[in-house]
Design a protein around this motif. Sequence first.
Motif, PDB file in Angstrom:
ATOM      1  N   ILE A 194       0.848  -1.190   0.000  1.00  0.00           N
ATOM      2  CA  ILE A 194       0.000   0.000   0.000  1.00  0.00           C
ATOM      3  C   ILE A 194       0.885   1.242   0.000  1.00  0.00           C
ATOM      4  O   ILE A 194       1.819   1.340   0.793  1.00  0.00           O
ATOM      5  CB  ILE A 194      -0.918   0.029   1.243  1.00  0.00           C
ATOM      6  N   GLN A 195       0.574   2.174  -0.911  1.00  0.00           N
ATOM      7  CA  GLN A 195       1.309   3.447  -0.984  1.00  0.00           C
ATOM      8  C   GLN A 195       0.351   4.563  -1.398  1.00  0.00           C
ATOM      9  O   GLN A 195      -0.753   4.299  -1.876  1.00  0.00           O
ATOM     10  CB  GLN A 195       2.426   3.384  -2.038  1.00  0.00           C
ATOM     11  N   THR A 196       0.826   5.775  -1.270  1.00  0.00           N
ATOM     12  CA  THR A 196       0.067   6.930  -1.746  1.00  0.00           C
ATOM     13  C   THR A 196       0.220   7.031  -3.267  1.00  0.00           C
ATOM     14  O   THR A 196       1.195   6.514  -3.829  1.00  0.00           O
ATOM     15  CB  THR A 196       0.585   8.239  -1.115  1.00  0.00           C
ATOM     16  N   PRO A 197      -0.690   7.716  -3.931  1.00  0.00           N
ATOM     17  CA  PRO A 197      -0.535   7.914  -5.379  1.00  0.00           C
ATOM     18  C   PRO A 197       0.799   8.569  -5.740  1.00  0.00           C
ATOM     19  O   PRO A 197       1.423   8.187  -6.738  1.00  0.00           O
ATOM     20  CB  PRO A 197      -1.720   8.810  -5.744  1.00  0.00           C
ATOM     21  N   LYS A 222       3.769   6.989  -8.233  1.00  0.00           N
ATOM     22  CA  LYS A 222       4.316   7.725  -9.376  1.00  0.00           C
ATOM     23  C   LYS A 222       5.827   7.910  -9.255  1.00  0.00           C
ATOM     24  O   LYS A 222       6.569   7.754 -10.220  1.00  0.00           O
ATOM     25  CB  LYS A 222       3.634   9.081  -9.505  1.00  0.00           C
ATOM     26  N   LYS A 223       6.287   8.207  -8.044  1.00  0.00           N
ATOM     27  CA  LYS A 223       7.705   8.510  -7.826  1.00  0.00           C
ATOM     28  C   LYS A 223       8.598   7.268  -7.872  1.00  0.00           C
ATOM     29  O   LYS A 223       9.659   7.288  -8.507  1.00  0.00           O
ATOM     30  CB  LYS A 223       7.863   9.206  -6.476  1.00  0.00           C
ATOM     31  N   VAL A 224       8.216   6.185  -7.215  1.00  0.00           N
ATOM     32  CA  VAL A 224       9.092   5.006  -7.111  1.00  0.00           C
ATOM     33  C   VAL A 224       8.504   3.738  -7.717  1.00  0.00           C
ATOM     34  O   VAL A 224       9.192   2.731  -7.794  1.00  0.00           O
ATOM     35  CB  VAL A 224       9.498   4.715  -5.642  1.00  0.00           C
ATOM     36  N   GLY A 225       7.244   3.768  -8.121  1.00  0.00           N
ATOM     37  CA  GLY A 225       6.615   2.541  -8.596  1.00  0.00           C
ATOM     38  C   GLY A 225       6.426   1.585  -7.435  1.00  0.00           C
ATOM     39  O   GLY A 225       6.222   1.999  -6.307  1.00  0.00           O
ATOM     40  N   SER A 252       6.187   6.420 -12.784  1.00  0.00           N
ATOM     41  CA  SER A 252       5.831   7.499 -13.714  1.00  0.00           C
ATOM     42  C   SER A 252       4.938   7.032 -14.865  1.00  0.00           C
ATOM     43  O   SER A 252       4.973   7.617 -15.945  1.00  0.00           O
ATOM     44  CB  SER A 252       7.093   8.172 -14.266  1.00  0.00           C
ATOM     45  N   GLN A 253       4.159   5.994 -14.648  1.00  0.00           N
ATOM     46  CA  GLN A 253       3.254   5.461 -15.673  1.00  0.00           C
ATOM     47  C   GLN A 253       1.818   5.428 -15.124  1.00  0.00           C
ATOM     48  O   GLN A 253       1.339   4.383 -14.675  1.00  0.00           O
ATOM     49  CB  GLN A 253       3.683   4.044 -16.083  1.00  0.00           C
ATOM     50  N   PRO A 254       1.115   6.571 -15.156  1.00  0.00           N
ATOM     51  CA  PRO A 254      -0.221   6.638 -14.547  1.00  0.00           C
ATOM     52  C   PRO A 254      -1.197   5.563 -15.037  1.00  0.00           C
ATOM     53  O   PRO A 254      -1.984   5.044 -14.251  1.00  0.00           O
ATOM     54  CB  PRO A 254      -0.724   8.032 -14.933  1.00  0.00           C
TER      55      PRO A 254
END
Length: 117
Positions: A22-25, A29-32, A44-46
Amino acid sequence: MALIPAQARSKTLRACLLCSLIQTPADWKKVGCPNCEEVLGLKSQPEKIAACTTTQFDGVVAVVDPDQSWVARWQRTAKYVRGMYAVRVMGRIPEEVEVALERRNIKYRPRDQTEMD
């Protein structure tokens, strides 16, 4: 550290459909995914983040020492990084990702506690 109400959590935090981290959005985006980045390539792949993570999950366990945690072994996260993991995630990875995993001899086990077809 502020507690996030369950209702807000379900709309902000995301769980990986492959490992249940579980991570924040912003972290996605920053680390995958620190556990699955090599195979999922989420950084970086929304579109991939949306397809391979979910806001729909039940329960949260904190894994501080994955090698020593019986909960991590039970959740099949003992070989993953320490962090917060969903007990159960709803949804499955996209079929093309599942095929790519099979090509790499990686067995996909859905984390929604259902049997695979």
